[in-house]
Design a protein around this motif. Structure first.
Motif, PDB file in Angstrom:
ATOM      1  N   GLU A   1       3.029   3.974 -16.592  1.00  0.00           N
ATOM      2  CA  GLU A   1       3.508   2.864 -15.767  1.00  0.00           C
ATOM      3  C   GLU A   1       2.354   2.267 -14.967  1.00  0.00           C
ATOM      4  O   GLU A   1       2.207   1.043 -14.890  1.00  0.00           O
ATOM      5  CB  GLU A   1       4.609   3.335 -14.818  1.00  0.00           C
ATOM      6  CG  GLU A   1       5.085   2.238 -13.873  1.00  0.00           C
ATOM      7  CD  GLU A   1       6.178   2.713 -12.933  1.00  0.00           C
ATOM      8  OE1 GLU A   1       7.288   3.013 -13.411  1.00  0.00           O
ATOM      9  OE2 GLU A   1       5.903   2.798 -11.720  1.00  0.00           O
ATOM     10  N   LYS A   2       1.513   3.120 -14.395  1.00  0.00           N
ATOM     11  CA  LYS A   2       0.357   2.625 -13.633  1.00  0.00           C
ATOM     12  C   LYS A   2      -0.573   1.808 -14.522  1.00  0.00           C
ATOM     13  O   LYS A   2      -1.068   0.761 -14.111  1.00  0.00           O
ATOM     14  CB  LYS A   2      -0.405   3.790 -13.002  1.00  0.00           C
ATOM     15  CG  LYS A   2       0.305   4.421 -11.836  1.00  0.00           C
ATOM     16  CD  LYS A   2      -0.513   5.575 -11.286  1.00  0.00           C
ATOM     17  CE  LYS A   2       0.219   6.278 -10.181  1.00  0.00           C
ATOM     18  NZ  LYS A   2      -0.571   7.444  -9.679  1.00  0.00           N
ATOM     19  N   PHE A   3      -0.819   2.301 -15.747  1.00  0.00           N
ATOM     20  CA  PHE A   3      -1.671   1.557 -16.664  1.00  0.00           C
ATOM     21  C   PHE A   3      -1.068   0.182 -16.967  1.00  0.00           C
ATOM     22  O   PHE A   3      -1.758  -0.836 -16.910  1.00  0.00           O
ATOM     23  CB  PHE A   3      -1.896   2.328 -17.970  1.00  0.00           C
ATOM     24  CG  PHE A   3      -2.542   1.493 -19.028  1.00  0.00           C
ATOM     25  CD1 PHE A   3      -3.904   1.221 -18.968  1.00  0.00           C
ATOM     26  CD2 PHE A   3      -1.797   0.916 -20.044  1.00  0.00           C
ATOM     27  CE1 PHE A   3      -4.504   0.413 -19.917  1.00  0.00           C
ATOM     28  CE2 PHE A   3      -2.392   0.105 -21.000  1.00  0.00           C
ATOM     29  CZ  PHE A   3      -3.750  -0.142 -20.939  1.00  0.00           C
ATOM     30  N   ILE A   4       0.225   0.159 -17.264  1.00  0.00           N
ATOM     31  CA  ILE A   4       0.895  -1.100 -17.595  1.00  0.00           C
ATOM     32  C   ILE A   4       0.849  -2.055 -16.404  1.00  0.00           C
ATOM     33  O   ILE A   4       0.591  -3.254 -16.555  1.00  0.00           O
ATOM     34  CB  ILE A   4       2.354  -0.853 -18.049  1.00  0.00           C
ATOM     35  CG1 ILE A   4       2.380  -0.066 -19.361  1.00  0.00           C
ATOM     36  CG2 ILE A   4       3.118  -2.159 -18.183  1.00  0.00           C
ATOM     37  CD1 ILE A   4       1.757  -0.773 -20.546  1.00  0.00           C
ATOM     38  N   LEU A   5       1.066  -1.533 -15.195  1.00  0.00           N
ATOM     39  CA  LEU A   5       1.002  -2.389 -14.009  1.00  0.00           C
ATOM     40  C   LEU A   5      -0.411  -2.925 -13.789  1.00  0.00           C
ATOM     41  O   LEU A   5      -0.585  -4.090 -13.414  1.00  0.00           O
ATOM     42  CB  LEU A   5       1.503  -1.645 -12.771  1.00  0.00           C
ATOM     43  CG  LEU A   5       3.005  -1.372 -12.743  1.00  0.00           C
ATOM     44  CD1 LEU A   5       3.360  -0.451 -11.566  1.00  0.00           C
ATOM     45  CD2 LEU A   5       3.799  -2.667 -12.671  1.00  0.00           C
ATOM     46  N   CYS A   6      -1.424  -2.107 -14.037  1.00  0.00           N
ATOM     47  CA  CYS A   6      -2.813  -2.580 -13.938  1.00  0.00           C
ATOM     48  C   CYS A   6      -3.080  -3.659 -14.988  1.00  0.00           C
ATOM     49  O   CYS A   6      -3.726  -4.668 -14.693  1.00  0.00           O
ATOM     50  CB  CYS A   6      -3.781  -1.417 -14.124  1.00  0.00           C
ATOM     51  SG  CYS A   6      -3.847  -0.245 -12.758  1.00  0.00           S
ATOM     52  N   HIS A   7      -2.575  -3.457 -16.186  1.00  0.00           N
ATOM     53  CA  HIS A   7      -2.724  -4.437 -17.262  1.00  0.00           C
ATOM     54  C   HIS A   7      -2.103  -5.776 -16.863  1.00  0.00           C
ATOM     55  O   HIS A   7      -2.738  -6.829 -16.987  1.00  0.00           O
ATOM     56  CB  HIS A   7      -2.059  -3.888 -18.535  1.00  0.00           C
ATOM     57  CG  HIS A   7      -1.995  -4.852 -19.665  1.00  0.00           C
ATOM     58  ND1 HIS A   7      -2.911  -4.856 -20.693  1.00  0.00           N
ATOM     59  CD2 HIS A   7      -1.111  -5.846 -19.949  1.00  0.00           C
ATOM     60  CE1 HIS A   7      -2.601  -5.811 -21.552  1.00  0.00           C
ATOM     61  NE2 HIS A   7      -1.504  -6.434 -21.125  1.00  0.00           N
TER      62      HIS A   7
END
Length: 154
Positions: free
Chosen positions: A71-77
């Motif tokens: 989720e953190k990766f997707i939000l950063c993306h």
């Protein structure tokens, strides 16, 4: 692939807001996060999407079933799209004119750099790229982008 300009965006973001924490950045930038079931029609089968003007607000719609690290990766993306693709209009018409692969690579690079993943080469010696990606809860294609950028000193 020259992405130093993205590094500058990230450095400026961290300098201005004093954090790399993705949730704090979303709060500071007043971008809402709305979690939806993966079958929700707004997601159109994707994990998330960023909308610049949803009821006059910026919002990221994201699946509610992702593990925390992914989720953190997707939000950063998605934050990458919000910050570095400010002039992009994502209508059906414009999607045909854009190099979406390039935009996605840039957003992935933004996410990986903002997350500042520390990959201990000794600890991962003998691991396949799939195993390493799995340990970070990242798609293999994103990890390859990170490794390519380190090898090319982007």
């Amino acid at each position: 692939m020259e992405y130093k300009w993205i590094d500058n965006f990230i450095d400026g973001l961290i300098d201005v807001y004093g954090t790399k924490d993705i949730y704090e950045l979303y709060d500071s930038l007043e971008i809402s996060i709305r979690k939806l079931p993966k079958c929700n029609i707004l997601l159109q089968g994707n994990e998330a999407f960023y909308n610049r003007n949803f009821l006059n607000k910026e919002v990221v719609f994201i699946r509610d079933d992702l593990n925390m690290e992914y989720e953190k990766f997707i939000l950063c993306h998605e934050l990458g799209h919000a910050i570095i693709h400010t002039n992009i209009i994502t209508s059906a018409f414009s999607r045909n004119l854009l190099n979406l692969n390039k935009l996605e690579k840039q957003a992935n690079y933004f996410a990986l750099k903002l997350m500042d993943l520390n990959m201990d080469e000794i600890a991962f010696e003998g691991f396949t790229i799939e195993q390493i990606a799995n340990s970070f809860n990242l798609p293999v294609k994103c990890l390859k982008l990170l490794l390519d950028s380190k090898n090319q000193n982007i």
